[in-house]
Design a protein around this motif. Sequence first.
Motif, PDB file in Angstrom:
ATOM      1  N   ARG A 131       0.731  -0.958  -0.017  1.00 32.62           N
ATOM      2  CA  ARG A 131       0.161   0.419   0.438  1.00 32.62           C
ATOM      3  C   ARG A 131       1.390   1.197   0.087  1.00 32.62           C
ATOM      4  O   ARG A 131       0.041   2.481  -0.354  1.00 32.62           O
ATOM      5  N   MET A 135      -8.048   2.651  -2.527  1.00 32.79           N
ATOM      6  CA  MET A 135      -8.538   1.172  -2.748  1.00 32.79           C
ATOM      7  C   MET A 135      -8.000   0.216  -3.363  1.00 32.79           C
ATOM      8  O   MET A 135      -8.034  -0.473  -3.428  1.00 32.79           O
ATOM      9  N   THR A 189      -5.596  -1.969  -0.965  1.00 32.65           N
ATOM     10  CA  THR A 189      -5.710  -3.453  -0.513  1.00 32.65           C
ATOM     11  C   THR A 189      -7.414  -3.992  -1.073  1.00 32.65           C
ATOM     12  O   THR A 189      -7.938  -5.063  -0.834  1.00 32.65           O
ATOM     13  N   ARG A 190      -8.450  -3.157  -1.688  1.00 29.44           N
ATOM     14  CA  ARG A 190      -9.431  -3.466  -1.913  1.00 29.44           C
ATOM     15  C   ARG A 190      -9.736  -4.590  -3.159  1.00 29.44           C
ATOM     16  O   ARG A 190      -8.994  -4.250  -3.704  1.00 29.44           O
ATOM     17  N   GLY A 222      -8.473  -2.671  -7.190  1.00 31.51           N
ATOM     18  CA  GLY A 222      -7.591  -2.131  -6.747  1.00 31.51           C
ATOM     19  C   GLY A 222      -6.512  -1.626  -7.794  1.00 31.51           C
ATOM     20  O   GLY A 222      -6.236  -0.263  -8.055  1.00 31.51           O
TER      21      GLY A 222
END
Length: 106
Positions: free
Chosen positions: A2, A51, A53-54, A57
């Motif tokens: 991230r 976003m 980690t979703r 993304g």
Amino acid sequence: MRTLCAGTLIGEFFVIGFAGLVAMQLTDIPTATIWTVSGIAMLLSLLLCGMLTRPGGVQLGWALQIALIASGFVIPTMFFLGAVFAALWWASVHFGRKVDAAKAAA
């Protein structure tokens, strides 16, 4: 992952903004159109930071990289800058996942 990816996206935010300024001076495209497209791309780059980690993304990040390269049809230098940021995006995803795996193992 991230942190690395978010750093790349923040760099793209600034590059997109500066590319909008250049496009205003070098093209006949209406200013409103340039800032609408640039603004959406800049907003997307900021939203993608949250976003990552979703699901989806990273794929949206790749779509942004493709759009950045495609902006070279308006400003030819963006072919090069888009390719540089696509390489940075790949490195951020690739090495970020390795770091995440190493943290999980430890």
